[in-house]
Scaffold this motif. Structure first.
Motif, PDB file in Angstrom:
ATOM      1  N   ARG A   1       0.835  -1.209   0.000  1.00  0.00           N
ATOM      2  CA  ARG A   1       0.000   0.000   0.000  1.00  0.00           C
ATOM      3  C   ARG A   1       0.868   1.257   0.000  1.00  0.00           C
ATOM      4  N   PHE A   2       1.958   1.212   0.746  1.00  0.00           N
ATOM      5  CA  PHE A   2       2.857   2.359   0.799  1.00  0.00           C
ATOM      6  C   PHE A   2       3.404   2.667  -0.594  1.00  0.00           C
ATOM      7  N   GLY A   3       3.871   1.634  -1.302  1.00  0.00           N
ATOM      8  CA  GLY A   3       4.431   1.844  -2.635  1.00  0.00           C
ATOM      9  C   GLY A   3       3.415   2.403  -3.609  1.00  0.00           C
ATOM     10  N   ALA A   4       2.189   1.874  -3.554  1.00  0.00           N
ATOM     11  CA  ALA A   4       1.147   2.360  -4.453  1.00  0.00           C
ATOM     12  C   ALA A   4       0.789   3.805  -4.152  1.00  0.00           C
ATOM     13  N   ALA A   5       0.689   4.145  -2.853  1.00  0.00           N
ATOM     14  CA  ALA A   5       0.344   5.515  -2.475  1.00  0.00           C
ATOM     15  C   ALA A   5       1.452   6.482  -2.882  1.00  0.00           C
ATOM     16  N   LEU A   6       2.706   6.076  -2.688  1.00  0.00           N
ATOM     17  CA  LEU A   6       3.821   6.948  -3.058  1.00  0.00           C
ATOM     18  C   LEU A   6       3.841   7.187  -4.569  1.00  0.00           C
ATOM     19  N   SER A   7       3.573   6.137  -5.331  1.00  0.00           N
ATOM     20  CA  SER A   7       3.537   6.280  -6.784  1.00  0.00           C
ATOM     21  C   SER A   7       2.471   7.284  -7.208  1.00  0.00           C
ATOM     22  N   ALA A   8       1.284   7.176  -6.594  1.00  0.00           N
ATOM     23  CA  ALA A   8       0.195   8.091  -6.939  1.00  0.00           C
ATOM     24  C   ALA A   8       0.549   9.526  -6.550  1.00  0.00           C
ATOM     25  N   ARG A   9       1.157   9.711  -5.393  1.00  0.00           N
ATOM     26  CA  ARG A   9       1.498  11.059  -4.939  1.00  0.00           C
ATOM     27  C   ARG A   9       2.589  11.672  -5.804  1.00  0.00           C
ATOM     28  N   LEU A  10       3.574  10.877  -6.178  1.00  0.00           N
ATOM     29  CA  LEU A  10       4.617  11.395  -7.062  1.00  0.00           C
ATOM     30  C   LEU A  10       4.016  11.797  -8.406  1.00  0.00           C
ATOM     31  N   GLY A  11       3.124  10.964  -8.915  1.00  0.00           N
ATOM     32  CA  GLY A  11       2.487  11.291 -10.178  1.00  0.00           C
ATOM     33  C   GLY A  11       1.654  12.555 -10.104  1.00  0.00           C
ATOM     34  N   SER A  12       1.052  12.797  -8.935  1.00  0.00           N
ATOM     35  CA  SER A  12       0.205  13.986  -8.788  1.00  0.00           C
ATOM     36  C   SER A  12       1.023  15.276  -8.783  1.00  0.00           C
ATOM     37  N   LEU A  13       2.340  15.192  -8.572  1.00  0.00           N
ATOM     38  CA  LEU A  13       3.181  16.382  -8.608  1.00  0.00           C
ATOM     39  C   LEU A  13       3.386  16.901 -10.025  1.00  0.00           C
ATOM     40  N   LEU A  14       3.182  16.039 -11.000  1.00  0.00           N
ATOM     41  CA  LEU A  14       3.478  16.395 -12.389  1.00  0.00           C
ATOM     42  C   LEU A  14       2.249  16.957 -13.098  1.00  0.00           C
ATOM     43  N   PRO A  15       2.418  17.932 -13.962  1.00  0.00           N
ATOM     44  CA  PRO A  15       3.677  18.663 -14.180  1.00  0.00           C
ATOM     45  C   PRO A  15       3.980  19.585 -13.002  1.00  0.00           C
ATOM     46  N   LEU A  16       5.261  19.796 -12.747  1.00  0.00           N
ATOM     47  CA  LEU A  16       5.656  20.647 -11.646  1.00  0.00           C
ATOM     48  C   LEU A  16       5.299  22.105 -11.918  1.00  0.00           C
ATOM     49  N   PRO A  17       5.074  22.898 -10.866  1.00  0.00           N
ATOM     50  CA  PRO A  17       4.821  24.332 -11.067  1.00  0.00           C
ATOM     51  C   PRO A  17       6.013  25.007 -11.736  1.00  0.00           C
ATOM     52  N   ALA A  18       5.752  26.125 -12.382  1.00  0.00           N
ATOM     53  CA  ALA A  18       6.836  26.855 -13.035  1.00  0.00           C
ATOM     54  C   ALA A  18       7.802  27.466 -12.028  1.00  0.00           C
ATOM     55  N   SER A  19       7.335  27.724 -10.811  1.00  0.00           N
ATOM     56  CA  SER A  19       8.178  28.314  -9.772  1.00  0.00           C
ATOM     57  C   SER A  19       8.970  27.216  -9.063  1.00  0.00           C
ATOM     58  N   PRO A  20      10.312  27.290  -9.055  1.00  0.00           N
ATOM     59  CA  PRO A  20      11.092  26.306  -8.312  1.00  0.00           C
ATOM     60  C   PRO A  20      10.734  26.246  -6.827  1.00  0.00           C
ATOM     61  N   LEU A  21      10.455  27.403  -6.208  1.00  0.00           N
ATOM     62  CA  LEU A  21      10.088  27.401  -4.795  1.00  0.00           C
ATOM     63  C   LEU A  21       8.755  26.687  -4.575  1.00  0.00           C
ATOM     64  N   ALA A  22       7.812  26.889  -5.493  1.00  0.00           N
ATOM     65  CA  ALA A  22       6.526  26.206  -5.378  1.00  0.00           C
ATOM     66  C   ALA A  22       6.699  24.699  -5.528  1.00  0.00           C
ATOM     67  N   ALA A  23       7.548  24.285  -6.463  1.00  0.00           N
ATOM     68  CA  ALA A  23       7.814  22.858  -6.636  1.00  0.00           C
ATOM     69  C   ALA A  23       8.469  22.283  -5.389  1.00  0.00           C
ATOM     70  N   LEU A  24       9.371  23.055  -4.793  1.00  0.00           N
ATOM     71  CA  LEU A  24      10.036  22.611  -3.574  1.00  0.00           C
ATOM     72  C   LEU A  24       9.034  22.433  -2.437  1.00  0.00           C
ATOM     73  N   ALA A  25       8.072  23.335  -2.336  1.00  0.00           N
ATOM     74  CA  ALA A  25       7.049  23.223  -1.297  1.00  0.00           C
ATOM     75  C   ALA A  25       6.214  21.965  -1.479  1.00  0.00           C
ATOM     76  N   ARG A  26       5.853  21.640  -2.710  1.00  0.00           N
ATOM     77  CA  ARG A  26       5.054  20.438  -2.969  1.00  0.00           C
ATOM     78  C   ARG A  26       5.855  19.181  -2.651  1.00  0.00           C
ATOM     79  N   LEU A  27       7.142  19.207  -2.953  1.00  0.00           N
ATOM     80  CA  LEU A  27       7.981  18.053  -2.636  1.00  0.00           C
ATOM     81  C   LEU A  27       8.139  17.895  -1.127  1.00  0.00           C
ATOM     82  N   ALA A  28       8.222  19.006  -0.396  1.00  0.00           N
ATOM     83  CA  ALA A  28       8.301  18.929   1.060  1.00  0.00           C
ATOM     84  C   ALA A  28       7.026  18.327   1.636  1.00  0.00           C
ATOM     85  N   ASP A  29       5.873  18.691   1.057  1.00  0.00           N
ATOM     86  CA  ASP A  29       4.611  18.076   1.484  1.00  0.00           C
ATOM     87  C   ASP A  29       4.657  16.566   1.294  1.00  0.00           C
TER      88      ASP A  29
END
Length: 255
Positions: A43-71
């Motif tokens: 379940r952990f692997g499946a959830a992580l895959s879905a969450r990583l996929g939901s980050l894409l496409p990344l925001p144009a702002s590097p700081l915004a992308a960094l905030a989403r990755l921290a989440d």
């Protein structure tokens, strides 16, 4: 989540443009994978895959992308606890606890850097508020704005701050247990977050930063590598922090 809040506090700063260079770490030739595991790790692997996929496409702002990755990192760390329950791999958990010291050092370094940036941002916003409170601004407002910007400059470090701690990601080449798979995923996301923070907050050292890539038959491999590749490209954009400093310098020149 405290670190995540600090990322979000910087998001209004935005700059665009810049070329793309390749600063990614190449995956190894070995193709490791999980040697079984309980439902928690699956379940952990499946959830992580879905969450990583939901980050894409990344925001144009590097700081915004960094905030989403921290989440995402905060959620992965929280999900790892129930996922490890019942796996029974004490050695993997002990190794991960040892690695957690490096993660804590990295978080402390990032937090200190963000604290300095946040304080300088608040002074900049205060100066802008004073200057926009009336048209034209009152002489007293101009004087207070100059003082706020002078205070902002005094809070800048006299010399370049030390590089942020890195978290090198060394993927095992053998098949790993269910518990070790969970911990490997957490280590990979931690390494990616540390690399992104260094690139966004310390862009002058970009050539030294390796964005990790993962090989192996994990459910989150493809999504992880896609996020890492986009972050490596996004991190080559002009620094948003430098863009703000330049704008403040122009403002000071006309006051």
């Amino acid at each position: 989540m405290f670190l995540t809040d600090k990322y979000h506090a910087l998001l209004p700063f935005h700059a665009s443009g810049g070329g793309v260079k390749d600063h990614r770490r190449r995956p190894g030739k070995a193709v490791p994978g999980a040697a079984g595991g309980g439902p928690g790790s699956a379940r952990f692997g499946a959830a992580l895959s879905a969450r990583l996929g939901s980050l894409l496409p990344l925001p144009a702002s590097p700081l915004a992308a960094l905030a989403r990755l921290a989440d995402l990192l905060a959620l992965a760390l929280a999900d790892a606890v129930p996922a490890l329950a019942g796996e029974g791999d004490a050695a993997a958990v002990a190794a991960h606890l040892d690695a957690g010291v490096a993660l804590l050092d990295a978080c402390n370094g990032i937090t200190a850097r963000l604290d300095r940036l946040r304080r300088r941002r608040l002074l900049s916003r205060f100066a802008l508020h004073l200057l926009s409170s009336s048209s034209p601004p009152l002489p007293s407002s101009v004087r207070r704005a100059r003082a706020a910007l002078a205070d902002r400059d005094e809070r800048a470090p006299a010399s370049p701050p030390p590089p942020l701690p890195s978290l090198p990601f060394d993927q095992p080449r053998d098949r790993v247990s269910g518990a070790a798979t969970v911990l490997l995923a957490v280590d990979a996301v931690s390494s990616l977050a540390a690399a992104a923070a260094s690139a966004v907050l310390c862009g002058d050292a970009l050539h030294q930063i390796a964005f990790p890539l993962v090989s192996g038959e994990f459910p989150w491999t493809e999504a992880f590598n896609a996020v890492s590749i986009q972050l490596a490209a996004l991190a080559t954009k002009p620094s948003e922090v430098d863009a703000v400093d330049e704008a403040v310098g122009k403002l000071k020149s006309v006051l």
